[in-house]
Write an enzyme that holds these catalytic residues in place. Sequence first.
Site, mmCIF file in Angstrom:
data_model
loop_
_atom_site.group_PDB
_atom_site.id
_atom_site.type_symbol
_atom_site.label_atom_id
_atom_site.label_comp_id
_atom_site.label_asym_id
_atom_site.label_seq_id
_atom_site.Cartn_x
_atom_site.Cartn_y
_atom_site.Cartn_z
ATOM 1 C CE1 TYR A 142 -3.489 2.402 1.211
ATOM 2 C CE2 TYR A 142 -1.463 3.135 2.341
ATOM 3 C CZ TYR A 142 -3.119 3.065 1.979
ATOM 4 O OH TYR A 142 -3.692 4.417 2.465
ATOM 5 C CE LYS A 146 -3.319 6.529 -1.020
ATOM 6 N NZ LYS A 146 -5.016 7.267 -1.374
HETATM 7 C C1 UD1 Z 1 -3.447 3.920 8.278
HETATM 8 C C2 UD1 Z 1 -4.748 4.001 6.869
HETATM 9 C C3 UD1 Z 1 -3.894 4.544 5.764
HETATM 10 C C4 UD1 Z 1 -3.637 5.809 6.210
HETATM 11 C C5 UD1 Z 1 -2.155 5.383 6.863
HETATM 12 C C6 UD1 Z 1 -1.648 7.141 6.837
HETATM 13 C C7 UD1 Z 1 -6.984 2.620 7.498
HETATM 14 C C8 UD1 Z 1 -6.703 0.927 7.317
HETATM 15 N N1 UD1 Z 1 -5.314 2.639 7.025
HETATM 16 O O1 UD1 Z 1 -2.923 2.735 8.281
HETATM 17 O O2 UD1 Z 1 -5.022 4.592 4.950
HETATM 18 O O3 UD1 Z 1 -2.371 5.247 5.093
HETATM 19 O O4 UD1 Z 1 -2.791 4.466 7.499
HETATM 20 O O5 UD1 Z 1 -2.554 7.796 7.440
HETATM 21 O O6 UD1 Z 1 -6.918 3.513 7.546
HETATM 22 N N2 UD1 Z 1 -4.465 -2.380 14.572
HETATM 23 C C9 UD1 Z 1 -4.980 -3.853 15.717
HETATM 24 N N3 UD1 Z 1 -6.321 -4.166 15.641
HETATM 25 C C10 UD1 Z 1 -7.408 -3.632 14.458
HETATM 26 C C11 UD1 Z 1 -6.828 -2.571 13.262
HETATM 27 C C12 UD1 Z 1 -5.426 -2.369 13.558
HETATM 28 O O7 UD1 Z 1 -4.326 -3.676 16.274
HETATM 29 O O8 UD1 Z 1 -7.698 -4.109 14.531
HETATM 30 C C13 UD1 Z 1 -3.415 -2.271 14.658
HETATM 31 C C14 UD1 Z 1 -2.749 -2.428 12.626
HETATM 32 O O9 UD1 Z 1 -1.843 -4.083 13.047
HETATM 33 C C15 UD1 Z 1 -1.638 -1.467 13.242
HETATM 34 C C16 UD1 Z 1 -2.432 -0.371 14.131
HETATM 35 O O10 UD1 Z 1 -3.203 -0.769 14.641
HETATM 36 O O11 UD1 Z 1 -0.419 -1.536 13.926
HETATM 37 C C17 UD1 Z 1 -2.827 0.809 13.211
HETATM 38 O O12 UD1 Z 1 -3.999 0.181 12.233
HETATM 39 P P1 UD1 Z 1 -4.847 0.944 10.831
HETATM 40 O O13 UD1 Z 1 -5.531 1.754 11.931
HETATM 41 O O14 UD1 Z 1 -4.981 0.173 10.651
HETATM 42 O O15 UD1 Z 1 -3.986 1.692 10.027
HETATM 43 P P2 UD1 Z 1 -2.266 1.896 9.317
HETATM 44 O O16 UD1 Z 1 -1.977 0.814 9.209
HETATM 45 O O17 UD1 Z 1 -1.643 2.328 9.893
#
Ligand code: UD1
Length: 317
Positions: A142, A146
């Site tokens: 991803y 981007k």
């Molecule tokens: C996010 C965005 C992405 C954006 C980037 C920068 C999403 C899906 N992704 O990526 O589009 O470009 O920020 O702004 O919005 N996690 C958990 N449990 C969960 C979900 C997530 O532990 O149920 C963890 C993930 O493994 C990660 C962290 O939380 O370490 C953040 O995850 P997430 O909010 O999905 O986004 P990013 O991967 O940071």
Amino acid sequence: MTKRVLVTGGAGFIGSHMAQRLLALGHDVVILDNESTGSVDNVPAGAAYIKGDVREPADLARAFAQPLDAVFHIAGQASTVRSFDDPLADLAINVGGTVNVTQHCLAHGVPRLLFASSMTAYGHPAGLPVDEETACVPVSYYGITKYAAERYVHATGARTDLARPLHVTSFRMFNVYGPRQRLDNPYQGVMGIFIGNVLREEPVNIFGDGEQSRDFVYIDDVVNAWVTAWQSPAAHGQVFNLGIGQGHSVHAVVQTVAAALGHDPAAWPRRYGPERPGDQRHMTADIGHIRRTLGWEPQVSFAEGVARTIAWARSTN
Ligand code: UD1
């Protein structure tokens, strides 16, 4: 003066807020969205809506049919996890779609393009907070798409062979959150996912040790930045980080959400699973460049933003 703006991804979380603000400012707004994660329910009243896909030139032709003053290109495949499940779709949507948008801007003489880039472009930077001069070495598929799309936008903006220049600006957005973020899509946005989990009284899933951190920026602050940049010649050719400059761990997000919903923050059940591929460890934005260039300042603190998002989530559940 009323302007005509195309918002791609305008039925999604970020795009619908952008469209709503542009309408409130008195502009004419056209939305193009394929409803893959967005919903027609998010399309604000007063916007012209086209259901269509940035991969499809015929759909873009409809969106560009009338003269446009600006394009806010927000449509994209936004899930890091999905980029690993289906890399070619991620590539086609994020890179191919963006190239299509830039080509249509050139073909129709659109003067202004603003693009939703991502902090995932940085990968694992050596130092934090990360500024825009830091080398980009994305570690997720991803992040690669981007960053590639961002470079297409800026290489197009730098072209000197065009009859009419295309002025471009990109935002490396950190973790945007707020009302209309999906509460039910496990692939998108940890804040919305955890609010949904706690409201539905489910355990949260934590990938890795939960100590990884992110810089959460509230949607209204993001919209302020884009709208200010649109009107500012100082933003032409620029790439701006959009965060608030603070890291909050995944554990802290669970605790904040559980406490805000009236639960014991330490006791909310958690299930731990393996770290996800391409996951970044800690991310915080250096926002000096956008502060100095546009005078932008985040207005909504983490605590306030979480409270507003939860108030919205409660009202919809
Ligand atoms: C996010 C965005 C992405 C954006 C980037 C920068 C999403 C899906 N992704 O990526 O589009 O470009 O920020 O702004 O919005 N996690 C958990 N449990 C969960 C979900 C997530 O532990 O149920 C963890 C993930 O493994 C990660 C962290 O939380 O370490 C953040 O995850 P997430 O909010 O999905 O986004 P990013 O991967 O940071």
